[in-house]
Write a protein that holds these residues in place. Structure first.
Motif, PDB file in Angstrom:
ATOM      1  N   THR A  26     -16.787  -3.051   4.432  1.00  0.00           N
ATOM      2  CA  THR A  26     -17.089  -3.900   3.370  1.00  0.00           C
ATOM      3  C   THR A  26     -18.626  -3.974   2.877  1.00  0.00           C
ATOM      4  O   THR A  26     -18.730  -3.919   1.496  1.00  0.00           O
ATOM      5  CB  THR A  26     -16.474  -5.328   3.777  1.00  0.00           C
ATOM      6  OG1 THR A  26     -15.163  -4.964   3.967  1.00  0.00           O
ATOM      7  CG2 THR A  26     -16.705  -6.299   2.393  1.00  0.00           C
ATOM      8  N   VAL A  57      -5.559  -0.369  -6.528  1.00  0.00           N
ATOM      9  CA  VAL A  57      -6.408  -1.191  -5.813  1.00  0.00           C
ATOM     10  C   VAL A  57      -5.909  -2.409  -5.529  1.00  0.00           C
ATOM     11  O   VAL A  57      -5.613  -2.966  -4.471  1.00  0.00           O
ATOM     12  CB  VAL A  57      -7.740  -1.328  -6.517  1.00  0.00           C
ATOM     13  CG1 VAL A  57      -8.368  -2.368  -5.461  1.00  0.00           C
ATOM     14  CG2 VAL A  57      -8.468   0.053  -6.801  1.00  0.00           C
ATOM     15  N   GLU A 108     -12.110   5.554   2.789  1.00  0.00           N
ATOM     16  CA  GLU A 108     -11.566   4.632   2.022  1.00  0.00           C
ATOM     17  C   GLU A 108     -12.707   3.883   0.898  1.00  0.00           C
ATOM     18  O   GLU A 108     -12.270   3.317   0.009  1.00  0.00           O
ATOM     19  CB  GLU A 108     -11.135   3.507   2.710  1.00  0.00           C
ATOM     20  CG  GLU A 108      -9.411   3.841   3.525  1.00  0.00           C
ATOM     21  CD  GLU A 108      -8.541   4.314   2.455  1.00  0.00           C
ATOM     22  OE1 GLU A 108      -8.134   3.602   1.663  1.00  0.00           O
ATOM     23  OE2 GLU A 108      -7.994   5.450   2.665  1.00  0.00           O
ATOM     24  N   SER A 146       0.857  -1.136   0.038  1.00  0.00           N
ATOM     25  CA  SER A 146      -0.092  -0.090  -0.053  1.00  0.00           C
ATOM     26  C   SER A 146       1.072   1.197  -0.042  1.00  0.00           C
ATOM     27  O   SER A 146       0.304   2.399  -0.462  1.00  0.00           O
ATOM     28  CB  SER A 146      -0.858   0.101   1.243  1.00  0.00           C
ATOM     29  OG  SER A 146      -0.156  -0.199   2.304  1.00  0.00           O
ATOM     30  N   TYR A 186      -9.187  -4.605   0.761  1.00  0.00           N
ATOM     31  CA  TYR A 186      -8.957  -3.173   0.510  1.00  0.00           C
ATOM     32  C   TYR A 186      -9.273  -2.480   1.597  1.00  0.00           C
ATOM     33  O   TYR A 186      -8.537  -1.519   2.051  1.00  0.00           O
ATOM     34  CB  TYR A 186      -9.362  -2.592  -0.871  1.00  0.00           C
ATOM     35  CG  TYR A 186      -8.913  -1.335  -1.310  1.00  0.00           C
ATOM     36  CD1 TYR A 186      -7.960  -0.835  -1.935  1.00  0.00           C
ATOM     37  CD2 TYR A 186      -9.879  -0.204  -0.766  1.00  0.00           C
ATOM     38  CE1 TYR A 186      -7.327   0.291  -2.137  1.00  0.00           C
ATOM     39  CE2 TYR A 186      -9.329   1.090  -0.873  1.00  0.00           C
ATOM     40  CZ  TYR A 186      -8.331   1.323  -1.621  1.00  0.00           C
ATOM     41  OH  TYR A 186      -8.067   2.721  -1.751  1.00  0.00           O
ATOM     42  N   LYS A 228     -12.752   5.986  -2.197  1.00  0.00           N
ATOM     43  CA  LYS A 228     -11.326   5.822  -2.953  1.00  0.00           C
ATOM     44  C   LYS A 228     -11.380   4.794  -3.597  1.00  0.00           C
ATOM     45  O   LYS A 228     -11.248   4.659  -5.048  1.00  0.00           O
ATOM     46  CB  LYS A 228     -10.214   5.734  -1.827  1.00  0.00           C
ATOM     47  CG  LYS A 228      -9.514   7.058  -1.225  1.00  0.00           C
ATOM     48  CD  LYS A 228      -8.501   6.860  -0.277  1.00  0.00           C
ATOM     49  CE  LYS A 228      -8.604   8.191   0.593  1.00  0.00           C
ATOM     50  NZ  LYS A 228      -7.176   7.765   1.448  1.00  0.00           N
ATOM     51  N   LEU A 229     -11.866   3.432  -2.962  1.00  0.00           N
ATOM     52  CA  LEU A 229     -12.098   2.186  -3.924  1.00  0.00           C
ATOM     53  C   LEU A 229     -12.968   2.332  -4.730  1.00  0.00           C
ATOM     54  O   LEU A 229     -12.854   2.010  -5.780  1.00  0.00           O
ATOM     55  CB  LEU A 229     -12.564   1.369  -2.747  1.00  0.00           C
ATOM     56  CG  LEU A 229     -12.918  -0.186  -3.210  1.00  0.00           C
ATOM     57  CD1 LEU A 229     -11.516  -0.883  -3.915  1.00  0.00           C
ATOM     58  CD2 LEU A 229     -13.610  -1.308  -2.167  1.00  0.00           C
ATOM     59  N   GLY A 275     -11.859   2.035  -8.551  1.00  0.00           N
ATOM     60  CA  GLY A 275     -12.773   0.603  -9.484  1.00  0.00           C
ATOM     61  C   GLY A 275     -13.929   0.982 -10.288  1.00  0.00           C
ATOM     62  O   GLY A 275     -14.477   0.204 -10.742  1.00  0.00           O
ATOM     63  N   THR A 311     -12.655  -6.098  -2.192  1.00  0.00           N
ATOM     64  CA  THR A 311     -13.412  -4.954  -1.436  1.00  0.00           C
ATOM     65  C   THR A 311     -12.962  -5.198   0.029  1.00  0.00           C
ATOM     66  O   THR A 311     -12.419  -4.593   0.889  1.00  0.00           O
ATOM     67  CB  THR A 311     -14.962  -5.373  -1.261  1.00  0.00           C
ATOM     68  OG1 THR A 311     -15.451  -4.960  -2.921  1.00  0.00           O
ATOM     69  CG2 THR A 311     -15.498  -4.088  -0.740  1.00  0.00           C
TER      70      THR A 311
END
Length: 522
Positions: free
Chosen positions: A242, A192, A209, A94, A234, A212-213, A217, A231
């Motif tokens: 999640t 990712v 976050e 990361s 990450y 961001k994901l 994505g 998911t």
């Protein structure tokens, strides 16, 4: 830690366009400060035929220890176990993903004023990472990258080449190649999936976050076969984040499948109402509940024990009629399809004869409000075992809907475009096949009794149609005959002698022979 990105070209489309897309001049060796060290960017080669950019992240190990020390959740698992001897300075993780977003932020966003025509053009790309932690090994690396259009070469790195009997390490040497992706897509994949493979973020994962994901994505994560694993890892396996991300991804997937906007699907609730007795409609699959009371010019209906000057809202009468019909059917396990804010689910929970109640809605906002209304987070264990809420679309078959005694579609069908209504019919009557199905919908003939409703207007802006009594009976009869049900009709609200009731309800019952076949199949 080290990473290179290469591309090829010719005189017409020179490979050095890569430097324009990355906003980094090939003649300069540049350094960029990050939270945990310095990222160096150089070009080992830059000509028309081939251009390679290399990023070397020089990690400040002291800063890494200081930032993680004493913060518990703030440090990576590896750093917490071995603060001074770990792989953070050497293996892609990361830390490298954050450096990519810091150094190549414009490229990740797909912004390039110098070569705007190249931004959306796929490039022949080659990415090399000599040391990548991969919890799951080369097989997981391939499962993550190959569905995205990459050709993957992932070779395990031995623990020590001098001692082969020690076996392999958890690291792989990775080479990715593709000529189908834009540079922005490639960078987002890396951003990712590098932390996902490492499975150990170096910072505390907070709610932002999720955003961001979803941003990184966009366009690929909603349909990725390993979406759940990506998911979860990450977001550092934080189940609440999640779940939130998965719900939003499912909404994106459904919107793409329906060729519509997310906002068009997730608009079942504009704002939370403070009471059940406002007269609001119960549930939709994509529209704001309608405001209705039983007091039209055709008469006022009052509930038992209610004051004569306080009409019972039509929504309450409708809910009471549904509960009564469910009791009469003998149902114990009930689906509320298009549950909206959860008023019907709440009413059914008060009666112990309903042992399992499932609320389904396409809207995440509606389900969130329903969860708050039901106080699921504070509900006792026995009561909580009786209720479940999940996201789903009635435009598709869903095995989760099979095996229930009854299903309710209250004020739902009118929110579905007529060409898509057969898909809903099959999902409920053909696939799920509960023994009893209750369908309520507005009676358009009664609209003339609403003093505040302009002539020719539907009761709600999201209604795709409103049926009169004959149209509803014709539709219900056809569906019943096609799928092996019988159907009866019930009036809900004051039954005007001229225009009928404000709400019409159909009670579908699975034919005995079809019911027996279903039980044997189960």
């Amino acid at each position: 830690m080290f990473l290179t990105i290469s591309t090829t070209g010719d005189e017409k489309t020179p490979a050095t366009d890569l430097s324009f897309l990355l906003h980094k001049h090939p003649d300069n060796a540049q350094a960029f400060s990050t939270s945990y060290g310095t990222a160096h960017v150089v070009y080992p080669r830059a000509d028309a035929e081939c251009c390679t950019v290399a990023m070397l992240l020089e990690v400040d190990t002291t800063a890494l220890v200081r930032r993680g020390k004493g913060k518990g959740r703030g440090g990576a698992p590896d750093a917490a176990l071995a603060q001074y001897v770990n792989d953070r300075p050497y293996a892609a993780s990361s830390l490298l993903a954050v450096a990519l977003s810091r150094v190549f932020s414009s490229a990740i966003r797909g912004v390039c004023n110098a070569r705007p025509e190249r931004v959306q053009q796929p490039l022949p790309l080659r990415v090399e990472i000599p040391a990548l932690p991969a919890r799951g090994g080369p097989d997981l690396v391939r499962r993550l990258f190959e569905p995205l259009g990459w050709t993957v070469a992932a070779e395990r790195v031995a623990l020590d080449g001098e001692f082969p009997e020690w076996g392999d390490s958890r690291y792989v040497g990775l080479v990715l190649e593709s000529d189908r992706l834009t540079l922005a897509e490639a960078l987002r994949h890396l951003y990712v999936l590098l932390p996902v493979l490492d499975d150990a973020k170096h910072y505390w994962v907070s709610a932002d976050e999720v955003d961001k994901l979803l941003r990184a994505g966009e366009g690929w994560l909603p349909t990725h076969p390993e979406q759940k694993l990506i998911t979860s890892r990450y977001l550092s396996r934080r189940w609440s984040l999640t779940r939130q991300a998965m719900e939003r991804l499912e909404l994106v997937r459904l919107a793409e499948a329906d060729d519509s906007e997310v906002e068009d699907l997730d608009n079942a609730v504009q704002e939370e109402t403070g009471t059940d007795e406002t007269g609001n409609g119960e549930s939709t699959t994509g529209g704001t509940p309608t405001g209705e009371t039983a007091a039209g010019s055709g008469g006022t209906a009052t509930g038992e024990g209610a004051a004569e000057d306080r009409p019972v809202p039509l929504a309450v009468q409708r809910r009471d009629a549904l509960v009564a019909a469910l009791k009469e059917s003998g149902a114990a396990r009930v689906l509320d399809l298009g549950c909206g804010q959860g008023q019907l689910v709440q009413a059914l929970l008060k009666d112990p004869r309903f042992t399992e109640i499932v609320g389904v809605d396409v809207s995440v906002r509606a389900l969130t409000i329903a969860s708050r209304r039901l106080k699921l987070d504070r509900m006792g264990e026995r009561q909580a075992s009786r209720v479940r809420l999940f996201q789903g679309s009635l435009a598709y078959t869903d095995n989760r809907l099979k095996g229930y005694d009854a299903a309710v579609l209250s004020e739902v069908v009118e929110h579905v475009d007529l060409p898509r209504l057969p898909a809903l019919e099959y999902a409920v009557f053909g696939s799920a096949r509960p023994r009893t199905v209750l369908v309520t919908t507005p009676n358009v003939e009664y609209n003339v009794r609403w003093e505040t409703l302009p002539a020719g207007h539907a009761r709600h802006g999201d209604h795709r149609f409103e049926w009169n009594r004959e149209e509803f009976r014709t539709w219900a009869g056809r569906v019943a005959e096609l799928h092996g049900y019988t159907v009866e009709f019930i009036s809900v609200g004051p039954d005007d002698p001229e225009v009928g009731p404000p709400t019409q309800m159909a009670v579908f019952t699975l034919n005995a022979k079809d019911s027996t076949k279903e039980e044997k199949a189960a």
